[in-house]
Scaffold this motif. Structure first.
Motif, PDB file in Angstrom:
ATOM      1  N   PRO A  41       0.556  -1.156  -0.049  1.00 39.65           N
ATOM      2  CA  PRO A  41       0.021  -0.137   0.156  1.00 39.65           C
ATOM      3  C   PRO A  41       0.795   1.608  -0.086  1.00 39.65           C
ATOM      4  CG  PRO A  41       0.451  -0.920   2.118  1.00 39.65           C
ATOM      5  CD  PRO A  41       0.692  -1.992   0.886  1.00 39.65           C
ATOM      6  N   LEU A  42       0.097   2.238   0.044  1.00 42.14           N
ATOM      7  CA  LEU A  42       0.788   3.536  -0.786  1.00 42.14           C
ATOM      8  C   LEU A  42       1.367   4.120   1.436  1.00 42.14           C
ATOM      9  CD1 LEU A  42      -1.076   5.494  -2.630  1.00 42.14           C
ATOM     10  CD2 LEU A  42       1.207   4.606  -3.391  1.00 42.14           C
ATOM     11  N   THR A  43       0.634   3.791   1.988  1.00 42.79           N
ATOM     12  CA  THR A  43       0.655   4.234   3.787  1.00 42.79           C
ATOM     13  C   THR A  43       0.405   3.111   4.321  1.00 42.79           C
ATOM     14  OG1 THR A  43      -1.461   6.150   3.898  1.00 42.79           O
ATOM     15  CG2 THR A  43       1.043   6.808   2.202  1.00 42.79           C
ATOM     16  N   LEU A  44       0.388   3.236   5.647  1.00 40.84           N
ATOM     17  CA  LEU A  44       0.147   1.931   6.199  1.00 40.84           C
ATOM     18  C   LEU A  44      -0.915   2.247   7.622  1.00 40.84           C
ATOM     19  CD1 LEU A  44       3.564  -0.411   7.054  1.00 40.84           C
ATOM     20  CD2 LEU A  44       1.066  -0.458   5.533  1.00 40.84           C
ATOM     21  N   GLY A  45      -0.408   4.363   7.555  1.00 38.01           N
ATOM     22  CA  GLY A  45      -2.301   4.937   8.391  1.00 38.01           C
ATOM     23  C   GLY A  45      -1.762   4.997   9.154  1.00 38.01           C
ATOM     24  N   SER A  46      -0.415   5.365  10.369  1.00 37.58           N
ATOM     25  CA  SER A  46       0.216   5.905  11.266  1.00 37.58           C
ATOM     26  C   SER A  46       1.833   5.860  11.409  1.00 37.58           C
ATOM     27  CB  SER A  46       0.083   5.280  12.694  1.00 37.58           C
ATOM     28  OG  SER A  46       0.626   3.842  12.512  1.00 37.58           O
ATOM     29  N   ASP A  47       2.390   7.012  11.932  1.00 40.58           N
ATOM     30  CA  ASP A  47       3.520   7.348  11.664  1.00 40.58           C
ATOM     31  C   ASP A  47       4.748   6.467  12.210  1.00 40.58           C
ATOM     32  OD1 ASP A  47       3.357   9.533  10.599  1.00 40.58           O
ATOM     33  OD2 ASP A  47       3.550  10.433  13.028  1.00 40.58           O
ATOM     34  N   LEU A  48       4.561   5.179  12.870  1.00 40.33           N
ATOM     35  CA  LEU A  48       4.627   4.283  13.426  1.00 40.33           C
ATOM     36  C   LEU A  48       5.462   2.974  12.989  1.00 40.33           C
ATOM     37  CD1 LEU A  48       6.587   2.908  15.912  1.00 40.33           C
ATOM     38  CD2 LEU A  48       4.308   1.717  16.791  1.00 40.33           C
ATOM     39  N   LEU A  49       3.728   2.753  11.955  1.00 44.85           N
ATOM     40  CA  LEU A  49       4.018   1.792  10.769  1.00 44.85           C
ATOM     41  C   LEU A  49       4.874   2.131   9.378  1.00 44.85           C
ATOM     42  CD1 LEU A  49      -0.004   0.424  11.533  1.00 44.85           C
ATOM     43  CD2 LEU A  49       2.472  -0.494  11.862  1.00 44.85           C
ATOM     44  N   ASN A  50       4.686   3.473   9.081  1.00 44.88           N
ATOM     45  CA  ASN A  50       5.585   3.236   8.102  1.00 44.88           C
ATOM     46  C   ASN A  50       6.561   3.051   7.676  1.00 44.88           C
ATOM     47  OD1 ASN A  50       2.908   4.539   6.274  1.00 44.88           O
ATOM     48  ND2 ASN A  50       2.778   6.759   6.994  1.00 44.88           N
ATOM     49  N   THR A  51       7.280   3.772   9.630  1.00 47.88           N
ATOM     50  CA  THR A  51       8.616   3.170  10.172  1.00 47.88           C
ATOM     51  C   THR A  51       9.014   1.856   9.689  1.00 47.88           C
ATOM     52  OG1 THR A  51       8.872   5.936  10.531  1.00 47.88           O
ATOM     53  CG2 THR A  51      10.345   4.164  11.464  1.00 47.88           C
ATOM     54  N   THR A  52       8.416   1.310  10.513  1.00 43.25           N
ATOM     55  CA  THR A  52       8.280  -0.300  10.903  1.00 43.25           C
ATOM     56  C   THR A  52       8.352  -1.431  10.129  1.00 43.25           C
ATOM     57  OG1 THR A  52       6.612   0.020  12.344  1.00 43.25           O
ATOM     58  CG2 THR A  52       8.753   0.541  12.930  1.00 43.25           C
ATOM     59  N   ARG A  53       7.394  -1.040   8.882  1.00 41.80           N
ATOM     60  CA  ARG A  53       6.686  -1.694   8.127  1.00 41.80           C
ATOM     61  C   ARG A  53       6.985  -1.487   6.900  1.00 41.80           C
ATOM     62  NH1 ARG A  53       1.660  -4.694  10.235  1.00 41.80           N
ATOM     63  NH2 ARG A  53       1.241  -5.390   8.375  1.00 41.80           N
ATOM     64  N   ALA A  54       6.906  -2.081   6.102  1.00 43.63           N
ATOM     65  CA  ALA A  54       7.348  -1.605   4.183  1.00 43.63           C
ATOM     66  C   ALA A  54       5.770  -1.171   3.603  1.00 43.63           C
ATOM     67  CB  ALA A  54       8.106  -3.297   3.721  1.00 43.63           C
ATOM     68  N   HIS A  55       5.989  -0.211   3.416  1.00 42.74           N
ATOM     69  CA  HIS A  55       5.394   0.234   2.124  1.00 42.74           C
ATOM     70  C   HIS A  55       5.930   0.878   1.093  1.00 42.74           C
ATOM     71  CE1 HIS A  55       7.194   4.073   3.321  1.00 42.74           C
ATOM     72  NE2 HIS A  55       7.079   3.454   4.363  1.00 42.74           N
ATOM     73  N   ARG A  56       5.166   0.684  -0.104  1.00 44.43           N
ATOM     74  CA  ARG A  56       5.242   1.382  -1.607  1.00 44.43           C
ATOM     75  C   ARG A  56       7.194   1.738  -1.485  1.00 44.43           C
ATOM     76  NH1 ARG A  56       4.174   5.181  -6.026  1.00 44.43           N
ATOM     77  NH2 ARG A  56       4.866   6.279  -4.419  1.00 44.43           N
ATOM     78  N   ASN A  57       6.955   3.308  -1.005  1.00 38.93           N
ATOM     79  CA  ASN A  57       8.610   4.103  -0.694  1.00 38.93           C
ATOM     80  C   ASN A  57       9.586   3.176  -0.398  1.00 38.93           C
ATOM     81  OD1 ASN A  57       6.378   6.031  -2.043  1.00 38.93           O
ATOM     82  ND2 ASN A  57       6.759   7.585  -0.834  1.00 38.93           N
ATOM     83  N   SER A  58       9.014   1.834   0.570  1.00 39.13           N
ATOM     84  CA  SER A  58       9.771   1.711   1.591  1.00 39.13           C
ATOM     85  C   SER A  58      10.707   0.628  -0.218  1.00 39.13           C
ATOM     86  CB  SER A  58       9.567   0.422   2.327  1.00 39.13           C
ATOM     87  OG  SER A  58       8.587   0.924   2.883  1.00 39.13           O
ATOM     88  N   ALA A  59      10.394  -0.063  -0.665  1.00 44.51           N
ATOM     89  CA  ALA A  59      10.409  -0.925  -1.984  1.00 44.51           C
ATOM     90  C   ALA A  59      11.489   0.169  -2.966  1.00 44.51           C
ATOM     91  CB  ALA A  59       9.250  -1.600  -2.321  1.00 44.51           C
ATOM     92  N   ILE A  60      10.767   1.467  -2.771  1.00 43.46           N
ATOM     93  CA  ILE A  60      11.488   2.255  -3.805  1.00 43.46           C
ATOM     94  C   ILE A  60      12.476   2.404  -3.741  1.00 43.46           C
ATOM     95  CG2 ILE A  60      11.322   3.847  -5.696  1.00 43.46           C
ATOM     96  CD1 ILE A  60       8.068   3.749  -5.318  1.00 43.46           C
ATOM     97  N   ALA A  61      13.072   2.695  -2.053  1.00 46.04           N
ATOM     98  CA  ALA A  61      14.083   3.058  -1.701  1.00 46.04           C
ATOM     99  C   ALA A  61      15.286   2.366  -1.609  1.00 46.04           C
ATOM    100  CB  ALA A  61      14.106   3.990  -0.416  1.00 46.04           C
TER     101      ALA A  61
END
Length: 488
Positions: free
Chosen positions: A218-238
């Motif tokens: 997904p594009l985001t995971l809904g919270s700053d914590l999850l967006n930092t500690t779980r993978a989302h689309r931008n994690s894979a791109i980075a």
């Protein structure tokens, strides 16, 4: 039970523990410390409910966060191999053999990291197989997300291994022997024997996993914590910008970077998680681990962190926080004239007695500092390097300046440092040494450019320079793998 002493069964036991840990994630965290026997990996109820499936997802992250892997030791080794730190204790349990380039196939570092990383890989493989067999147990959108997370973590794990245990891709376009490429769920020792794939094949699988993860996450995971500690689309791109940089494929670094870096300053991701540089780098390490700069990090809690000799704070910091195992080399980046006293990153260097120590990881025991895996500043510098190497000097300079001036707003790069392509690339690589000190990137930066690992040392302990032609340039294969895998 004799087979449980072999490498492969140790790895399988780790994966089994991963699944149990995941299933227990809905219980008290202290209960996660009691792994079940290997047979639990076959439990038909493992995917029975959405909560249990989420527990298994969390278990995969737990495996990558193993203290011998991204929870501590892997990050340490990336810095120990370079020239920025001085070993003070000659302690073989805190990476002395890695620092001194005296590793052999039986060294703790070589064997424990391999086992932990392959344990994480098998956990991902087991999860992917189980998810495919039980796809109806979770909503379709969640099934896609979980598949993407597993592939992201498998790619990260394989990249970590191939950059340490195999020759750099750029040495021969990946023609050298790489790793046994294990992509199937293993629940016994039946498939121990597997030949090494070429480096190029391992990288191809890493890119395949990340491309698929990008499409699934997904594009985001809904919270700053999850967006930092779980993978989302931008994690894979980075992560792809890092992988392609290692492959010397600068056009692909640029292509991927453009997906998450705006055309003009202030540089930020315009889709997905709104990544951008934090105004004050000290915040990233001292007070808020979930800023938009933190693309992916390993979270630590009082009940779930690397402790003692596996903790970054213990290793890099002086007493009373750490154990003064490694001090900052005064002849390394700390002593470079371009690392000005006005630079905010100097605040991470603290003098104790006659030595200077790194305090990026400043929490005392039980060491709850998050471990950074990918920061947005790396994406910007990856992008800048690729641009410089392909001739877009102007934009490369702007990206470099954005990272540096975040920490030293009054600094202007001398014309001689950025006027030619070679000078600009050298300045970008120097910036990486300042920006990522203690974050595990130094060894890989040296190897992907086929640079000699510099000599370092003090009056009591020294380590020689290691050229790219030396066997010590990479980790040897572990003895446990050699003994149990007859196809090596």
């Amino acid at each position: 039970m004799k087979l449980l002493n072999t490498y492969r069964n140790r790895g399988l036991a780790l994966a089994a523990a991963c699944l149990l840990l995941g299933l227990a994630s809905c219980k008290k965290e202290s209960e996660l410390l009691n792994p079940a026997p290997e047979t639990s990996i076959l439990d038909v109820t493992a995917f029975e409910t959405p909560d249990r499936v989420l527990g298994l997802v969390n278990g995969m992250y737990t495996k990558v966060k193993d203290p011998q892997f991204y929870g501590g030791k892997y990050v340490m080794y990336g810095d120990f191999r370079g020239e920025e730190f001085i070993n003070r204790t000659a302690n073989i349990f805190t990476g002395y053999d890695t620092w001194s380039h005296t590793l052999n196939s039986s060294s703790n570092e070589v064997q424990n990291l391999w086992i932990a990383a392959y344990g994480a890989i098998n956990a991902c493989n087991v999860f992917l197989q189980g998810l495919a067999d039980n796809n109806s147990k979770v909503a379709p959108a969640l099934a896609k997300q979980y598949e993407g997370e597993a592939k992201f973590l498998r790619a990260l794990s394989y990249f970590s291994l191939v950059t340490l245990y195999a020759k750099p891709y750029v040495a021969d376009n990946g023609a050298s022997p790489g790793l046994p490429l294990r992509l199937k769920a293993e629940v016994s020792s039946a498939n121990n024997d597997l030949a090494r794939s070429k480096v190029a094949d391992v990288y191809a699988q890493i890119i395949k996993d990340l491309d698929e993860a990008e499409a699934l996450l997904p594009l985001t995971l809904g919270s700053d914590l999850l967006n930092t500690t779980r993978a989302h689309r931008n994690s894979a791109i980075a992560l792809k910008t890092r992988v392609y940089l290692n492959m010397g494929n600068m056009s692909k670094v640029i292509e991927e970077s453009k997906k998450i870096v705006s055309d003009v300053a202030p540089f930020k991701a315009l889709t997905g998680v709104a990544h951008q540089l934090q105004d004050d780098i000290k915040v990233v390490f001292n007070s808020n681990y979930t800023t938009t700069e933190s693309v992916f990090s390993m979270p630590m809690t009082e009940l779930n962190s690397a402790t003692g000799q596996n903790a970054l704070g213990f290793i890099f910091n002086a007493a009373p926080i750490g154990n003064s195992e490694y001090s900052v080399n005064p002849s390394g980046i700390m002593g470079n004239a371009e690392f000005k006293t006005t630079d905010a990153r100097r605040s991470f260097l603290v003098t104790s007695g006659t030595a200077t120590f790194l305090r990026k990881y400043n929490k005392p025991s039980p060491y709850t500092d998050y471990v950074p895996v990918i920061r947005y500043s790396e994406v910007l510098l990856n992008y800048a390097e690729a641009l410089a190497k392909t001739g877009d000097m102007e934009k490369s300079r702007v990206l470099l300046a954005a990272v540096h001036r975040r920490s030293d707003p009054t600094y202007t790069f001398p014309e001689a440092k950025i006027s030619t392509q070679d000078a600009l690339i050298a300045s970008i690589l120097l910036e990486r040494r300042i920006e990522f000190l203690g974050e595990g990137l130094r060894s890989n930066d040296l190897l992907r450019n086929l640079e000699t690992i510099p000599a370092k040392g003090s009056s009591s302990l020294t380590a020689p320079a290691v050229p790219s032609t030396s066997p010590s340039y990479i980790f040897p294969l572990p003895n446990a793998e050699i003994l149990t895998n007859r196809l090596l």
